[in-house]
Motif scaffolding. Structure first.
Motif, PDB file in Angstrom:
ATOM      1  N   ALA A   1       6.024   2.225  -0.286  1.00 49.93           N
ATOM      2  CA  ALA A   1       4.823   1.460   0.085  1.00 49.93           C
ATOM      3  C   ALA A   1       5.213   0.413   1.112  1.00 49.93           C
ATOM      4  O   ALA A   1       6.396   0.199   1.384  1.00 49.93           O
ATOM      5  CB  ALA A   1       4.254   0.796  -1.164  1.00 49.93           C
TER       6      ALA A   1
ATOM      7  N   TYR B   1       0.845  -1.203   0.000  1.00 49.56           N
ATOM      8  CA  TYR B   1       0.000   0.000   0.000  1.00 49.56           C
ATOM      9  C   TYR B   1       0.872   1.241   0.000  1.00 49.56           C
ATOM     10  O   TYR B   1       1.807   1.362   0.821  1.00 49.56           O
ATOM     11  CB  TYR B   1      -0.936  -0.045   1.209  1.00 49.56           C
ATOM     12  CG  TYR B   1      -1.767  -1.300   1.168  1.00 49.56           C
ATOM     13  CD1 TYR B   1      -2.934  -1.356   0.402  1.00 49.56           C
ATOM     14  CD2 TYR B   1      -1.312  -2.460   1.792  1.00 49.56           C
ATOM     15  CE1 TYR B   1      -3.652  -2.533   0.302  1.00 49.56           C
ATOM     16  CE2 TYR B   1      -2.028  -3.647   1.687  1.00 49.56           C
ATOM     17  CZ  TYR B   1      -3.196  -3.685   0.941  1.00 49.56           C
ATOM     18  OH  TYR B   1      -3.888  -4.855   0.820  1.00 49.56           O
ATOM     19  N   ALA B   2       0.562   2.146  -0.916  1.00 47.93           N
ATOM     20  CA  ALA B   2       1.393   3.332  -1.072  1.00 47.93           C
ATOM     21  C   ALA B   2       1.361   4.187   0.188  1.00 47.93           C
ATOM     22  O   ALA B   2       0.305   4.350   0.803  1.00 47.93           O
ATOM     23  CB  ALA B   2       0.913   4.139  -2.277  1.00 47.93           C
TER      24      ALA B   2
ATOM     25  N   LYS C   1       1.963   7.400   0.403  1.00 46.57           N
ATOM     26  CA  LYS C   1       1.325   8.704   0.185  1.00 46.57           C
ATOM     27  C   LYS C   1      -0.167   8.587  -0.073  1.00 46.57           C
ATOM     28  O   LYS C   1      -0.899   9.560   0.050  1.00 46.57           O
ATOM     29  CB  LYS C   1       2.009   9.410  -0.992  1.00 46.57           C
ATOM     30  CG  LYS C   1       3.380   9.930  -0.592  1.00 46.57           C
ATOM     31  CD  LYS C   1       3.996  10.787  -1.666  1.00 46.57           C
ATOM     32  CE  LYS C   1       5.384  11.234  -1.237  1.00 46.57           C
ATOM     33  NZ  LYS C   1       6.307  11.322  -2.345  1.00 46.57           N
ATOM     34  N   ASP C   2      -0.624   7.423  -0.503  1.00 49.81           N
ATOM     35  CA  ASP C   2      -2.039   7.230  -0.784  1.00 49.81           C
ATOM     36  C   ASP C   2      -2.377   5.774  -0.463  1.00 49.81           C
ATOM     37  O   ASP C   2      -2.300   4.892  -1.325  1.00 49.81           O
ATOM     38  CB  ASP C   2      -2.315   7.560  -2.257  1.00 49.81           C
ATOM     39  CG  ASP C   2      -3.756   7.251  -2.633  1.00 49.81           C
ATOM     40  OD1 ASP C   2      -4.544   6.926  -1.728  1.00 49.81           O
ATOM     41  OD2 ASP C   2      -4.078   7.329  -3.836  1.00 49.81           O
ATOM     42  N   SER C   3      -2.760   5.540   0.801  1.00 44.10           N
ATOM     43  CA  SER C   3      -2.903   4.151   1.246  1.00 44.10           C
ATOM     44  C   SER C   3      -4.034   3.410   0.545  1.00 44.10           C
ATOM     45  O   SER C   3      -4.130   2.192   0.623  1.00 44.10           O
ATOM     46  CB  SER C   3      -3.106   4.110   2.754  1.00 44.10           C
ATOM     47  OG  SER C   3      -4.200   4.927   3.091  1.00 44.10           O
ATOM     48  N   SER C   4      -4.881   4.164  -0.177  1.00 51.95           N
ATOM     49  CA  SER C   4      -5.953   3.457  -0.891  1.00 51.95           C
ATOM     50  C   SER C   4      -5.396   2.800  -2.157  1.00 51.95           C
ATOM     51  O   SER C   4      -6.058   1.999  -2.809  1.00 51.95           O
ATOM     52  CB  SER C   4      -7.067   4.449  -1.266  1.00 51.95           C
ATOM     53  OG  SER C   4      -6.537   5.403  -2.156  1.00 51.95           O
ATOM     54  N   LYS C   5      -4.175   3.139  -2.485  1.00 57.03           N
ATOM     55  CA  LYS C   5      -3.597   2.592  -3.716  1.00 57.03           C
ATOM     56  C   LYS C   5      -2.798   1.326  -3.410  1.00 57.03           C
ATOM     57  O   LYS C   5      -1.803   1.361  -2.679  1.00 57.03           O
ATOM     58  CB  LYS C   5      -2.671   3.635  -4.349  1.00 57.03           C
ATOM     59  CG  LYS C   5      -2.187   3.261  -5.728  1.00 57.03           C
ATOM     60  CD  LYS C   5      -1.475   4.438  -6.369  1.00 57.03           C
ATOM     61  CE  LYS C   5      -0.717   4.044  -7.613  1.00 57.03           C
ATOM     62  NZ  LYS C   5      -1.446   3.307  -8.603  1.00 57.03           N
TER      63      LYS C   5
ATOM     64  N   SER D   1       3.117   4.401 -11.687  1.00 56.75           N
ATOM     65  CA  SER D   1       3.544   5.096 -10.463  1.00 56.75           C
ATOM     66  C   SER D   1       4.852   4.542  -9.909  1.00 56.75           C
ATOM     67  O   SER D   1       5.573   5.240  -9.219  1.00 56.75           O
ATOM     68  CB  SER D   1       2.454   5.034  -9.395  1.00 56.75           C
ATOM     69  OG  SER D   1       2.214   3.703  -9.042  1.00 56.75           O
TER      70      SER D   1
END
Ligand SMILES: Nc1ncnc2c1ncn2[C@@H]1O[C@H](COP(=O)(O)OP(=O)(O)OP(=O)(O)O)[C@@H](O)[C@H]1O
Length: 515
Positions: free
Chosen positions: A274, A180-181, A183-187, A217
Motif C-alpha cells: 500500500a 491505500y492498497a 491491489k485495491d485502491s478503494s481499500k 488483510s
C-alpha cells in the motif's frame, strides 16, 4: 577508542552509494546515449586515479548524505570523535545480537549500532573512526547530483543535515498512517507506528501494525518513508534551477522504484502492499505536477515486513550455519533470475538489501521441522531505487551501485550489461557470506600503511584482486560460483549459470513455496 568501540561505531554507517553520472527517465533507453558515449572518447580509468583514493575520486562523484532528523548519532561530525553525543542505547547492548534468545529483532536497538563494516567483519585497528577514508565511506550518492568533493572539510560540511523527512499529512496524526492498497485502491488501511527498524541513504523504515487488530488483510508491515534532500526544503526556491534539477532526479528515482515494485510479483522479492498517496503510483510526475509551495508531500510505502532484518546484520553475527547460507543464496538467485527473465536489473545488490523474513531463532526452529522451512520463503530482496527495465541487448550507462559491490566495468565508466553487474554483486555477497569479510577489503594480514592497506577498494576491484582465506582449502561448489562471478565480464556467470550450479540447483526442488 577501543577496537570494539571502533567496530560498533562503524556499525552506524549505512553502506555508501556510488556516484550516478546520470539518471535517465523511467523507461528511457540508455543505449541511445550509449551511442554518444562511444562516439566520444570512452572514459579511461587508470589505476593511478584510484591509488589511495576513494569513491569521491571517481568521475562525477555525487553526494547525498544519510542524516535523519530522528537519528541522534547519524551526523558523521558528531559521532566521529570520542565524547560525541550518543543515543539512549548503550553500545554494549549490541552484544544482544549474538544471543539467540535475545529479542534481537528489537529493531530500534539494532539501528543505533547498524554497522557499516568497512573492512572485515571482525574489528581491527585500521578502523580508526575519524580518518578521511572512513568519512569518505559515508558519502552516498543522489542519482545524478553532480558535485565533487575534494577535501575532508568539504566532505564534513556536505554531510551535515542533508536530508529531511516531511511530516505525514495523512489523516489521523500521532503515528497513524492511512495507506491505500495497491491491489485495491478503494481499500484504506489505518496503521499505527511502532518503532524504527531501518535507515537507508534515502529513507527511514518503520514497523507499523494495523490500528484495528481485527484487520486480516495485513499484519505487521514495514513502512519506508522517503527522505528528501535538504536542497528541496521550503527555504530553497522551487523555481531555482538547482531545486528543479534535484526534484526531477528524486522524482525519477521514486517513480522507478514504485513502478518496478508494482509490476513485480515473486515470493523472494519485497511486496509493495500500500502507499499513503496513490499519486506516487498513478503519476509519472508525482512531485513536479503538484503545487509544492507548502513543501514536498510525504511518500510512505507500505511493504511486507521482514522480521529477521537484513543479511548484513545476520552475516555480521558470524553464526550462519552452512545450510542456511546456501538456502539464503539460493532464494536470492531465484529472485534475480526472475528479475533478469523479466528484463529488470537491480543494480544495488548488497547484503543490506537482502531481507530475512524470520529471526534466526525462528529459522533454526523451522529447520528442525524441515517441512515448515521448505514451505516458506525466507529471503526478500529490497530496495529497487536503482533498478531498471532493459531491452534484451541493452547496455546500461548509469554508474551506480554501492562501493564494495560495484563491478569493474561500472568503475571503468564504460557501458555495461546490468545483468552481469548484478551477478558480480552476487559473487561479492556469496564471498562475504562464506568468508565473513568483503572480498575487496584489505587483507586482514595486511600491515597498516603498507601498499595493500593503502590502495582503495576500487583499485582492488579494477584489478580483480581478491582471494580465498577461510575457504582456501575447501572444495565447496560455492567457490566455483564466486570465482565465476568475480571475473571478467566475458567469462562471468550469468544468472542461469549460477542457477544451474549444483550448489543452487540441488536444493531448488526442495523449496515447496515455488513449486
Ligand atoms: N520490509 C522491511 N522489513 C524489515 N526491514 C526493512 C524493510 N525494508 C527496509 N528495511 C531495513 O531498512 C534498511 C533501509 O531500507 P532500504 O534499503 O529500502 O532503504 P534505502 O534508503 O533505499 O537504502 P539505500 O541506502 O540502500 O538506498 C534496510 O537495510 C533494512 O535494514
Amino acid at each position: 577508542m577501543s577496537d570494539r568501540d571502533a567496530y560498533l561505531y562503524q556499525k552506524s554507517i549505512p553502506a555508501p552509494k556510488l556516484a550516478q553520472a546520470e539518471f535517465p527517465e523511467v523507461g528511457a533507453k540508455e543505449n541511445t546515449e550509449n551511442g554518444k558515449l562511444f562516439a566520444s572518447t570512452p572514459p579511461k580509468l587508470t589505476i593511478q586515479q584510484f591509488m589511495g583514493g576513494d569513491m569521491s575520486m571517481l568521475p562525477t562523484p555525487l553526494v547525498y548524505t544519510p542524516s535523519s532528523p530522528n537519528m541522534a548519532t547519524r551526523s558523521p561530525v558528531e559521532s566521529s570523535f570520542p565524547g560525541a553525543p550518543t543515543s539512549a542505547r548503550s553500545k554494549k547492548d549490541y552484544g544482544m545480537l549474538n544471543s539467540p534468545t535475545a529479542e534481537m529483532f528489537n529493531r530500534s536497538h539494532i539501528l543505533e549500532d547498524k554497522q557499516r563494516i568497512l573492512s572485515e567483519y571482525a574489528p581491527h585497528s585500521a578502523l580508526a573512526p575519524a580518518t578521511a577514508s572512513s568519512l569518505s565511506q559515508r558519502i552516498a550518492s543522489l542519482p545524478g547530483e553532480d558535485r565533487k568533493l575534494d577535501t575532508l572539510e568539504e566532505v564534513l560540511e556536505s554531510t551535515a543535515n542533508e536530508t529531511y523527512t516531511p511530516e505525514s499529512l495523512s489523516p489521523g496524526t500521532d503515528g497513524v498512517l492511512t495507506a491505500y492498497a495497491i491491489k485495491d485502491s478503494s481499500k484504506a488501511l489505518k496503521l499505527r507506528k511502532m518503532e524504527q527498524i531501518g535507515v537507508g541513504n534515502f529513507s527511514d523504515v518503520y514497523l507499523y501494525e494495523p490500528v484495528d487488530l481485527n484487520e486480516t488483510s495485513v499484519s505487521k508491515v514495514a513502512v519506508k518513508c522517503v527522505k528528501y534532500p535538504e536542497a528541496l526544503t521550503l527555504s530553497s526556491s522551487p523555481k531555482s534551477p538547482r531545486y528543479r534539477e534535484v526534484l526531477s532526479r528524486v522524482e525519477r528515482s521514486l517513480t522507478r522504484e514504485i513502478e518496478a515494485l508494482v509490476g513485480i510479483s515473486h515470493p523472494c522479492i519485497i511486496e509493495l502492499l500500500a502507499i499513503n498517496d496513490l499519486t506516487f503510483v498513478n503519476s509519472k510526475r508525482p512531485l513536479s505536477s503538484r503545487d509544492l509551495t507548502h513543501g514536498l508531500p510525504p511518500c510512505e510505502m507500505v511493504m511486507s515486513y521482514c522480521a529477521g532484518g537484513d543479511l548484513f546484520e545476520l552475516a555480521s553475527q558470524n553464526v550462519l550455519p552452512k545450510w542456511l547460507l546456501r538456502r539464503i543464496f539460493t532464494e536470492l538467485v531465484l529472485a534475480i533470475k526472475y528479475l533478469h527473465e523479466n528484463l529488470i536489473v537491480h543494480r544495488d545488490l548488497k547484503l543490506e538489501n537482502v531481507l530475512i523474513k524470520y529471526p534466526l531463532e525462528t529459522l533454526l526452529e523451522m529447520h528442525e521441522s524441515e517441512k515448515s522451512l521448505a514451505s516458506h520463503h525466507i529471503v526478500e530482496l529490497a530496495d529497487f531505487g536503482l533498478c531498471r527495465r532493459i531491452e534484451p541487448e541493452e547496455m546500461c550507462t548509469t554508474r551506480c551501485g554501492s562501493e564494495d559491490y560495484v563491478s569493474p566495468e561500472i568503475l571503468m565508466g564504460v557501458p555495461y550489461d546490468g545483468r552481469l553487474s548484478d551477478t558480480w554483486a552476487l559473487g561479492v555477497i556469496l564471498y562475504a557470506l562464506l568468508e565473513e569479510r568483503l572480498p575487496f577489503d584489505p587483507l586482514p594480514t595486511a600491515v597498516p600503511g603498507k601498499r595493500q592497506r593503502r590502495s582503495s577498494v576500487a583499485h582492488r576491484i579494477s584489478r580483480f584482486e581478491w582471494r580465498w582465506l577461510k575457504l582456501a582449502d575447501s572444495d565447496s561448489p560455492a567457490k566455483q560460483i564466486v570465482a565465476s562471478c568475480l571475473n571478467r565480464k566475458n567469462q562471468r556467470f550469468d544468472i542461469q549459470k549460477i542457477y544451474e550450479n549444483p550448489y543452487v540447483h540441488e536444493i531448488v526442488p526442495t523449496l515447496k513455496f515455488i513449486q
